[in-house]
Design a protein around this motif. Structure first.
Motif, PDB file in Angstrom:
ATOM      1  N   LEU A 173      25.830  -5.337  13.632  1.00  0.00           N
ATOM      2  CA  LEU A 173      27.312  -4.713  13.373  1.00  0.00           C
ATOM      3  C   LEU A 173      27.919  -3.902  14.746  1.00  0.00           C
ATOM      4  N   LEU A 174      26.967  -3.258  15.159  1.00  0.00           N
ATOM      5  CA  LEU A 174      27.434  -2.405  16.386  1.00  0.00           C
ATOM      6  C   LEU A 174      28.036  -3.404  17.589  1.00  0.00           C
ATOM      7  N   TYR A 175      27.193  -4.103  17.952  1.00  0.00           N
ATOM      8  CA  TYR A 175      27.866  -5.284  18.850  1.00  0.00           C
ATOM      9  C   TYR A 175      28.883  -6.172  18.508  1.00  0.00           C
ATOM     10  N   LYS A 176      28.911  -6.413  17.243  1.00  0.00           N
ATOM     11  CA  LYS A 176      29.968  -7.378  16.888  1.00  0.00           C
ATOM     12  C   LYS A 176      31.193  -6.690  16.731  1.00  0.00           C
ATOM     13  N   ASN A 177      31.305  -5.549  16.152  1.00  0.00           N
ATOM     14  CA  ASN A 177      32.625  -4.429  15.890  1.00  0.00           C
ATOM     15  C   ASN A 177      33.135  -3.512  17.237  1.00  0.00           C
ATOM     16  N   PHE A 178      31.990  -3.420  18.217  1.00  0.00           N
ATOM     17  CA  PHE A 178      32.423  -2.485  19.211  1.00  0.00           C
ATOM     18  C   PHE A 178      32.427  -3.005  20.466  1.00  0.00           C
ATOM     19  N   SER A 179      32.983  -2.295  21.355  1.00  0.00           N
ATOM     20  CA  SER A 179      32.569  -2.872  22.724  1.00  0.00           C
ATOM     21  C   SER A 179      31.319  -2.361  23.378  1.00  0.00           C
ATOM     22  N   GLU A 180      30.967  -2.908  24.540  1.00  0.00           N
ATOM     23  CA  GLU A 180      29.609  -2.813  25.140  1.00  0.00           C
ATOM     24  C   GLU A 180      29.179  -1.324  25.326  1.00  0.00           C
ATOM     25  N   LYS A 181      30.352  -0.437  25.731  1.00  0.00           N
ATOM     26  CA  LYS A 181      30.277   0.701  26.225  1.00  0.00           C
ATOM     27  C   LYS A 181      29.918   1.509  24.802  1.00  0.00           C
ATOM     28  N   LYS A 182      30.529   1.380  23.939  1.00  0.00           N
ATOM     29  CA  LYS A 182      30.696   2.212  22.690  1.00  0.00           C
ATOM     30  C   LYS A 182      29.499   1.781  21.707  1.00  0.00           C
ATOM     31  N   ALA A 183      29.243   0.744  21.769  1.00  0.00           N
ATOM     32  CA  ALA A 183      28.061   0.066  21.016  1.00  0.00           C
ATOM     33  C   ALA A 183      26.742   0.725  21.984  1.00  0.00           C
ATOM     34  N   ALA A 184      26.507   1.071  22.938  1.00  0.00           N
ATOM     35  CA  ALA A 184      25.474   1.525  23.807  1.00  0.00           C
ATOM     36  C   ALA A 184      25.287   3.061  23.548  1.00  0.00           C
ATOM     37  N   ALA A 185      26.807   3.632  23.310  1.00  0.00           N
ATOM     38  CA  ALA A 185      26.459   5.152  23.181  1.00  0.00           C
ATOM     39  C   ALA A 185      25.756   5.268  21.710  1.00  0.00           C
ATOM     40  N   PHE A 186      26.246   4.472  20.773  1.00  0.00           N
ATOM     41  CA  PHE A 186      25.677   4.581  19.199  1.00  0.00           C
ATOM     42  C   PHE A 186      24.286   4.247  19.354  1.00  0.00           C
ATOM     43  N   LEU A 187      23.770   3.256  20.038  1.00  0.00           N
ATOM     44  CA  LEU A 187      22.651   2.921  20.204  1.00  0.00           C
ATOM     45  C   LEU A 187      21.747   4.208  20.723  1.00  0.00           C
ATOM     46  N   LYS A 235      22.122   7.354  20.373  1.00  0.00           N
ATOM     47  CA  LYS A 235      22.009   8.330  19.007  1.00  0.00           C
ATOM     48  C   LYS A 235      20.732   7.457  18.263  1.00  0.00           C
ATOM     49  N   LEU A 236      21.079   6.282  17.967  1.00  0.00           N
ATOM     50  CA  LEU A 236      20.051   5.494  17.069  1.00  0.00           C
ATOM     51  C   LEU A 236      18.741   5.533  17.548  1.00  0.00           C
ATOM     52  N   GLU A 237      18.734   5.484  18.840  1.00  0.00           N
ATOM     53  CA  GLU A 237      17.091   5.368  19.586  1.00  0.00           C
ATOM     54  C   GLU A 237      16.429   6.830  19.314  1.00  0.00           C
ATOM     55  N   LYS A 238      17.276   7.947  19.595  1.00  0.00           N
ATOM     56  CA  LYS A 238      16.765   9.378  19.306  1.00  0.00           C
ATOM     57  C   LYS A 238      16.050   9.251  17.979  1.00  0.00           C
ATOM     58  N   GLN A 239      16.870   9.031  16.780  1.00  0.00           N
ATOM     59  CA  GLN A 239      16.643   9.099  15.385  1.00  0.00           C
ATOM     60  C   GLN A 239      15.262   8.196  15.147  1.00  0.00           C
ATOM     61  N   THR A 240      15.250   7.078  15.753  1.00  0.00           N
ATOM     62  CA  THR A 240      14.128   6.013  15.436  1.00  0.00           C
ATOM     63  C   THR A 240      12.970   6.885  16.270  1.00  0.00           C
ATOM     64  N   ALA A 241      13.151   7.371  17.343  1.00  0.00           N
ATOM     65  CA  ALA A 241      11.744   8.171  17.980  1.00  0.00           C
ATOM     66  C   ALA A 241      11.444   9.191  17.418  1.00  0.00           C
ATOM     67  N   GLU A 242      12.276   9.993  16.476  1.00  0.00           N
ATOM     68  CA  GLU A 242      11.805  11.060  15.579  1.00  0.00           C
ATOM     69  C   GLU A 242      11.100  10.613  14.259  1.00  0.00           C
ATOM     70  N   MET A 243      11.648   9.373  13.881  1.00  0.00           N
ATOM     71  CA  MET A 243      11.255   8.634  12.655  1.00  0.00           C
ATOM     72  C   MET A 243       9.650   8.067  13.246  1.00  0.00           C
ATOM     73  N   ALA A 244       9.490   7.631  14.274  1.00  0.00           N
ATOM     74  CA  ALA A 244       8.281   7.259  14.695  1.00  0.00           C
ATOM     75  C   ALA A 244       7.156   8.213  14.795  1.00  0.00           C
ATOM     76  N   MET A 245       7.653   9.420  15.047  1.00  0.00           N
ATOM     77  CA  MET A 245       6.831  10.485  15.070  1.00  0.00           C
ATOM     78  C   MET A 245       6.243  11.285  13.603  1.00  0.00           C
ATOM     79  N   LEU A 246       7.362  10.973  12.695  1.00  0.00           N
ATOM     80  CA  LEU A 246       7.141  11.324  11.422  1.00  0.00           C
ATOM     81  C   LEU A 246       5.985  10.189  10.818  1.00  0.00           C
ATOM     82  N   CYS A 247       6.315   8.959  11.029  1.00  0.00           N
ATOM     83  CA  CYS A 247       5.278   8.077  10.576  1.00  0.00           C
ATOM     84  C   CYS A 247       3.740   8.097  11.157  1.00  0.00           C
ATOM     85  N   GLN A 248       3.692   8.650  12.443  1.00  0.00           N
ATOM     86  CA  GLN A 248       2.288   8.802  12.966  1.00  0.00           C
ATOM     87  C   GLN A 248       1.845  10.204  12.149  1.00  0.00           C
TER      88      GLN A 248
END
Length: 143
Positions: A98-112, A114-127
């Motif tokens: 949805l990010l790549y479909k509805n937003f520009s490349e720059k804006k989608a990259a900024a949101f991604l 933030k999403l990567e940070k949350q994903t890294a925290e979730m991976a640590m929690l999973c460990q």
């Protein structure tokens, strides 16, 4: 002639057992012995106490299954958490599309980012969850 016909006639009721249990034995137990007997009986899952005592006396195989409610609860919560974790993965893929479909490349990259940070925290929690599960298994399940 009437006597013979009366013997053959069905009188009703329950069929007689071929080997009825007619011998009775009585014994007395202290409170402590009774409590131990009852706990063993409940753990065995046998239909009645007489059959349980007979199986003990004549060394028939007796199975007792102990169910640890804490372990069952832990397992159910872990299973529930795993299904939630899988649904987060599905949602993650949908968000990226949805990010790549509805937003520009720059804006989608900024949101991604933030999403990567949350994903890294979730991976640590999973460990941590895997580590806690292994500790629980080592301490409580493998006795």
């Amino acid at each position: 002639m009437n006597e013979n016909s009366n013997n053959k006639q069905n009188k009703g009721g329950r069929k007689a057992k071929t080997d009825p249990s007619i011998h009775r034995h009585v014994f007395r137990l202290t409170d402590e012995e009774n409590a131990k007997l009852l706990s063993l009986y409940e753990a065995s899952g046998m239909p009645n106490k007489a059959k349980f005592i007979i199986s003990l006396l004549f060394s028939k195989e007796m199975k007792s299954v102990k169910i640890d409610k804490g372990t069952v609860d832990f397992y159910m919560r872990l299973t529930s958490f795993h299904s939630q974790f899988r649904s987060v993965g599905v949602n993650y893929n949908q968000i990226v599309k949805l990010l790549y479909k509805n937003f520009s490349e720059k804006k989608a990259a900024a949101f991604l980012y933030k999403l990567e940070k949350q994903t890294a925290e979730m991976a640590m929690l999973c460990q941590k969850i895997i580590q806690i599960s292994e500790e629980f298994e080592a301490k409580h399940l493998k006795k």
